[in-house]
Design a protein around this motif. Structure first.
Motif, short mmCIF file in Angstrom:
data_model
loop_
_atom_site.label_atom_id
_atom_site.label_comp_id
_atom_site.label_asym_id
_atom_site.label_seq_id
_atom_site.Cartn_x
_atom_site.Cartn_y
_atom_site.Cartn_z
N ALA A 225 0.79 -1.23 0.00
CA ALA A 225 0.00 0.00 0.00
C ALA A 225 0.82 1.27 0.00
O ALA A 225 0.30 2.34 -0.28
N SER A 226 2.10 1.24 0.32
CA SER A 226 2.94 2.43 0.38
C SER A 226 2.45 3.39 1.47
O SER A 226 1.56 3.07 2.26
N SER A 227 3.02 4.57 1.50
CA SER A 227 2.74 5.56 2.54
C SER A 227 1.49 6.37 2.23
O SER A 227 1.07 6.47 1.08
N THR A 228 0.91 6.98 3.26
CA THR A 228 -0.16 7.95 3.06
C THR A 228 0.40 9.36 2.92
O THR A 228 -0.33 10.31 2.66
N PHE A 229 1.71 9.50 3.14
CA PHE A 229 2.42 10.77 2.99
C PHE A 229 1.91 11.84 3.95
O PHE A 229 1.92 13.03 3.64
N THR A 230 1.47 11.43 5.11
CA THR A 230 1.19 12.35 6.21
C THR A 230 1.58 11.64 7.50
O THR A 230 1.27 10.46 7.69
N GLY A 231 2.26 12.36 8.39
CA GLY A 231 2.74 11.73 9.61
C GLY A 231 1.81 11.84 10.79
O GLY A 231 2.06 11.24 11.84
N ASP A 232 0.72 12.58 10.66
CA ASP A 232 -0.15 12.85 11.80
C ASP A 232 -0.64 11.59 12.51
O ASP A 232 -0.61 11.53 13.75
N PRO A 233 -1.15 10.57 11.81
CA PRO A 233 -1.68 9.40 12.53
C PRO A 233 -0.64 8.71 13.40
O PRO A 233 -0.95 8.23 14.50
N ALA A 234 0.60 8.63 12.93
CA ALA A 234 1.64 7.95 13.69
C ALA A 234 2.16 8.80 14.85
O ALA A 234 2.63 8.26 15.85
N LEU A 235 2.08 10.11 14.72
CA LEU A 235 2.51 10.99 15.81
C LEU A 235 1.47 11.07 16.92
O LEU A 235 1.81 11.31 18.09
N ALA A 236 0.20 10.89 16.58
CA ALA A 236 -0.89 11.13 17.52
C ALA A 236 -0.77 10.34 18.83
O ALA A 236 -0.99 10.91 19.91
N PRO A 237 -0.43 9.04 18.83
CA PRO A 237 -0.36 8.31 20.11
C PRO A 237 0.64 8.91 21.09
O PRO A 237 0.42 8.85 22.31
N LEU A 238 1.72 9.49 20.58
CA LEU A 238 2.72 10.09 21.45
C LEU A 238 2.34 11.51 21.87
O LEU A 238 2.52 11.90 23.02
N LEU A 239 1.79 12.26 20.94
CA LEU A 239 1.36 13.62 21.28
C LEU A 239 0.19 13.60 22.26
O LEU A 239 0.02 14.54 23.05
N ASP A 240 -0.61 12.54 22.23
CA ASP A 240 -1.71 12.41 23.19
C ASP A 240 -1.19 12.27 24.62
O ASP A 240 -1.93 12.50 25.58
#
Length: 290
Positions: A23-38
Motif C-alpha cells: 500500500a505504500s505511505s499515506t504521505f502524512t505523519g499525523d496518525p503515527a505521531l498522535a499516540p505520542l502527542l496524546d
C-alpha cells in the motif's frame, strides 16, 4: 473482503489496496505521531519541516524527517540514560505504509506509560514470554513461510513473495544497526532487497511488544485505503486495487413523492414573487475538490 483485480489504467480516485504490504505511505505523519502527542510529548520542528518528538523524561525520541539526509523518514530511539547511546532503534523509510508506523507508535505509547521496564525491555531468546522470534507468530498465522536467503539470515516470506521479514543471527555492530539496513530485524516489500518498495529496520534490543505490534499490522488481511493518483507503488500484477463503489441513490418513497408534489407552487400564482437568478445575483462558492 473479496474482490476482483481491476486494470490499473481504469482506476481513479480512492481504492482499497490488498495485500496491505503493497500500500505504500499515506504521505502524512499525523496518525503515527498522535499516540505520542496524546501523552503530551514535546513537539518541535526545524525550518526544513523535520519534526522531533521527545518523551517527558527524554527516554524516547522520534524524528519525522522528510528533509533528512537519507530515505529514513521515521527514526525512533530509546535510551536508558539520555547521554548514553540508544538502547534500541527503529527506522521506517519514506514509502513504508503509515499504518505500520502507527501500530508501532501506539504500542510504544502503551509501553511508555508502563515505565522503563516496558519500553526498554530486551527480548530474551529461549524464554516463553520474551523470545524475539515470537514476533513472527502473527505472520505465520497468515500463511507466511520460512526461508533461508543467506547462511546467517532466517526469513519469513509473504504468500505472494512480495514481503519478507528477516532476522540476522550473530553479532552486529550497534552503530550500523541504527544507521543502515544491517539490523537485527529487516522488513521489506517488493521483488528486490536492493530496491524495495519500502523497508523498516529494528535493532537487537527492540522490545518484543513493539515488534509484535508491527507484525500484527503487516499480517492484518484488511485492505488499506489509498488515493490512487498519489502513489507509484501499485505496480501492475502486484497489488490488487478495488475501487470504492459509488453510493447508490436512494429511491424516493411514496411519501417523498407526495411531499414533493405538495410543496410545488401552483401555476396560477404570479411569477413576480418567485426569486430568479440574474447577473446581479451572488453565485454559490464552488465546493472544493481534493
Amino acid at each position: 473482503m473479496t474482490s476482483q483485480p481491476y486494470p490499473h489504467r481504469e482506476i481513479d480516485g480512492d481504492v482499497y489496496v490488498s495485500p496491505r504490504h503493497l500500500a505504500s505511505s499515506t504521505f502524512t505523519g499525523d496518525p503515527a505521531l498522535a499516540p505520542l502527542l496524546d501523552l503530551d510529548w514535546d513537539l518541535r520542528h526545524d525550518e526544513d519541516g523535520n519534526v522531533f518528538v521527545s518523551a517527558p523524561d527524554r527516554g524516547v525520541r522520534l524524528g519525522y524527517l522528510p528533509e533528512g539526509t537519507d530515505d529514513g523518514l521515521w527514526r525512533i530511539t530509546a535510551y536508558a540514560d539520555p547521554f548514553d547511546p540508544p538502547a534500541w532503534g527503529v527506522c521506517f523509510n519514506n514509502n513504508a505504509p503509515t499504518e505500520f508506523v502507527t501500530a508501532l507508535t501506539t504500542a510504544l505509547a502503551a509501553a511508555y506509560q508502563q515505565g522503563p521496564d516496558a519500553y526498554l525491555a530486551r527480548p530474551q531468546a529461549g524464554t516463553d514470554e520474551r523470545d524475539p522470534l515470537l514476533a513472527i507468530v502473527p505472520l505465520l498465522k497468515q500463511g507466511w513461510n520460512f526461508d533461508r536467503p543467506r547462511p546467517d539470515v532466517f526469513a519469513i516470506r509473504a504468500p505472494d513473495h512480495l514481503a519478507v521479514m528477516e532476522y540476522t543471527a550473530g553479532n552486529l555492530h550497534p552503530g550500523a544497526e541504527l544507521t543502515t539496513r544491517t539490523a537485527r530485524w529487516h522488513l521489506w516489500a517488493g521483488t528486490s532487497i536492493d530496491h524495495p518498495l519500502w523497508y523498516a529496520t529494528a535493532s537487537t534490543n527492540t522490545p518484543l511488544a513493539l515488534l509484535t505490534a508491527l507484525t500484527q499490522s503487516v499480517a492484518d488481511p484488511t485492505p488499506l485505503l489509498r488515493w490512487r493518483q498519489v502513489t507509484s507503488s501499485y505496480h501492475k500484477g502486484m497489488a490488487q486495487l478495488t475501487p470504492i463503489p459509488a453510493p447508490v441513490p436512494k429511491r424516493p418513497t411514496p411519501l417523498d413523492v407526495h411531499r414533493a408534489v405538495g410543496l410545488r407552487r401552483p401555476a396560477a400564482l404570479p411569477t413576480a414573487n418567485v426569486p430568479r437568478w440574474s447577473t446581479t445575483s451572488q453565485s454559490a462558492a464552488p465546493t472544493p475538490r481534493r
